[in-house]
Design an enzyme around this catalytic site. Structure first.
Site, PDB file in Angstrom:
ATOM      1  N   HIS A 104      -7.403  -0.785   6.152  1.00  0.00           N
ATOM      2  CA  HIS A 104      -6.925  -2.158   6.351  1.00  0.00           C
ATOM      3  C   HIS A 104      -7.036  -2.597   7.807  1.00  0.00           C
ATOM      4  CE1 HIS A 104      -5.603  -2.900   2.278  1.00  0.00           C
ATOM      5  NE2 HIS A 104      -4.993  -1.724   2.251  1.00  0.00           N
ATOM      6  N   SER A 152       0.805  -1.223   0.000  1.00  0.00           N
ATOM      7  CA  SER A 152       0.000   0.000   0.000  1.00  0.00           C
ATOM      8  C   SER A 152       0.835   1.268   0.000  1.00  0.00           C
ATOM      9  CB  SER A 152      -0.906   0.020   1.237  1.00  0.00           C
ATOM     10  OG  SER A 152      -1.755  -1.097   1.262  1.00  0.00           O
TER      11      SER A 152
END
Length: 492
Positions: free
Chosen positions: A422, A328
């Site tokens: 997340h 990410s």
């Protein structure tokens, strides 16, 4: 990897082509009193009155033409400011009847004090719930039944979010209407109405084009690049709604690798090891890009549902898969760091970001005081051109990034929207990777750093509950060690 959760501005996740606006006389421009009177008249006709509680199931639905008139009028407004004004009037003038709410609330309290039987109290509570429903909800409900009505409402919410961001319309009534519409969209786009579709090089050209256009995390350069991203050792999935099959709503790109990737260059630039997938080479699934295609669906949990469904699909295809992780980006890190440098640069003699030895090493390379020199280098990404400066910055930037992800909070949750997404899903903040994105965008937005959020499938449920309920972040030893180094060197 772009996040989809709250805070994400649910941002604007993508600068992407919006769905076509509903039909209407294009270019309509209204001004002054004419605009106000036309809007008020439209809303008076289009928004159905709230029937009395006793008649709520006996009142016929408003004529379809009334809702269609609203759709046509709205679609013809040429300016964002005009659409914002209409939405503001709708939110302000057609919400909850507060007098009715107060009256029904008093009735419930009185019945509780009188210790009346359950049936009487439950009916009074039902009356209160009914009074709490804003009038515009009825308009949205009836529009959803029109052909293309749900698509229209998605675009309307996108316009509303844009108007709020630009401060064209503000206030608690507008925020409340946004919340009501978001809740309705969450029901219409719940997982039971979504179709999971895989994209391959043999998918329709229109789908490949849309996937290419909506990729904002790591932009697609050309058709060969797109072919690589849907080819061997790669997977691309999207959700479509049952009413619009083949129309991507949220897109997830996955790399199938031998271990957990620590840089994006190896995924988007390098060719796969073989044209035919060898199953013994595949041990990890890396979620390296997730993109929402419709701004009006911000905050609707499409990304979370998509990851869960894709994990199940991959487990069926590759039972040997042992690791699931994101790779990410860290949007906002450079901006946050530049803000700290500005503050400490103004307070001469204050230094809580770098050790004395790091300051000496950086100053020796740049020839200037640390704070001033780094502001320019970090903003432009020019620092990577100096090997000595790159080496000198690795330690402090890793340490500062760990604190930014783990320690900087918004209402107790991770400030970074991707981290928040997340962590809400139950992932572990697992590893920060140095020079993981060497593109100009990666250097200027996150100093080239990327982070893995690892999904230990048996732990995601408890981790999610712990984060959402107690605001606890599950992190690896690497992250915690870097955070401890930061805390030892700083009073922030």
């Amino acid at each position: 990897m772009r996040g989809l959760g709250p805070g994400l501005r649910a941002r604007r996740l993508l600068p992407l082509r919006s769905p076509p606006r509903p039909p209407g006389p294009r270019g309509r421009r209204l001004c002054g009193g004419l605009a106000a009177s036309a809007m008020d008249e439209l809303l008076r006709r289009a928004v159905p009155p709230t029937p009395a509680y006793e008649l709520r199931e006996k009142t016929p639905a408003p004529a379809e033409g009334q809702c269609a008139d609203f759709v046509s009028f709205y679609g013809g407004l040429a300016e964002a400011s005009q659409r914002a004004e209409l939405l503001g009037r709708l939110a302000q003038g057609f919400g909850v009847d507060h007098g009715q709410v107060a009256e029904q609330s008093a009735g419930v309290l009185q019945l509780r004090q009188q210790a009346r039987e359950a049936a009487v109290l439950l009916q009074a509570e039902d009356r209160l719930r009914y009074a709490l429903v804003p009038r515009y909800r009825g308009l949205f409900h009836h529009i959803s039944k029109l052909d293309g009505g749900v698509r229209f409402l998605v675009q309307l919410r996108a316009d509303l979010l844009e108007a709020q961001a630009l401060k064209l319309v503000e206030g608690p009534h507008v925020r409340e209407m946004n919340g009501v519409l978001k809740s309705m969209l969450s029901e219409w786009f719940s997982s039971g109405f979504l179709n999971l579709e895989r994209v391959t090089w043999h998918s329709p050209c229109e789908v490949l084009q849309k996937i290419s256009e909506c990729e904002a995390v790591h932009p697609v350069k050309n058709w060969m690049d797109m072919k690589r991203r849907v080819g061997p050792y790669r997977r691309c999935y999207f959700f479509s709604h049952c009413s619009t099959p083949g129309e991507p709503l949220v897109v997830l790109h996955v790399a199938l690798t031998g271990d957990i990737s620590n840089n994006i260059q190896g995924i988007v630039k390098e060719c796969p090891p073989t044209e035919t997938e060898e199953r013994n080479r595949i041990a990890a699934a890396i979620f390296y890009s997730i993109s929402l295609t419709q701004q009006g669906l911000q905050g609707v949990e499409l990304g979370t549902f998509l990851i869960k469904r894709v994990v199940k699909e991959l487990q069926k295809e590759f039972p040997q898969l042992g690791a699931f992780s994101s790779l990410s980006p860290i949007p906002g890190f450079t901006k946050w760091l530049l803000g700290l440098l500005n503050v400490q640069g103004k307070e001469h003699g204050r230094n809580e970001l770098f050790t004395d030895s790091e300051c000496q090493e950086i100053s020796a390379v740049t020839g200037n005081p640390v704070h001033e020199s780094l502001k320019g280098f970090l903003s432009s990404g020019e620092w990577v051109k100096s090997e000595k400066l790159t080496q000198a910055l690795q330690g402090p930037l890793m340490r500062l990034c760990a604190w930014y992800l783990y320690g900087e909070k918004h209402r107790g949750y991770a400030l970074n929207p991707v981290a928040n997404f997340h962590l809400q899903n139950g992932a572990v903040m697992w590893r920060i990777n140095w020079m993981a994105d060497s593109s100009l965008k990666g250097l200027t937005s996150s100093c080239g750093l990327m982070v893995n959020y690892r999904y230990y499938l048996e732990e995601t449920g408890p981790n999610s509950i712990s984060y959402l309920g107690s605001k606890n972040i599950k992190a690896s030893e690497q992250i915690l060690s870097l955070v401890a180094q930061f805390q030892n060197n700083s009073k922030l």
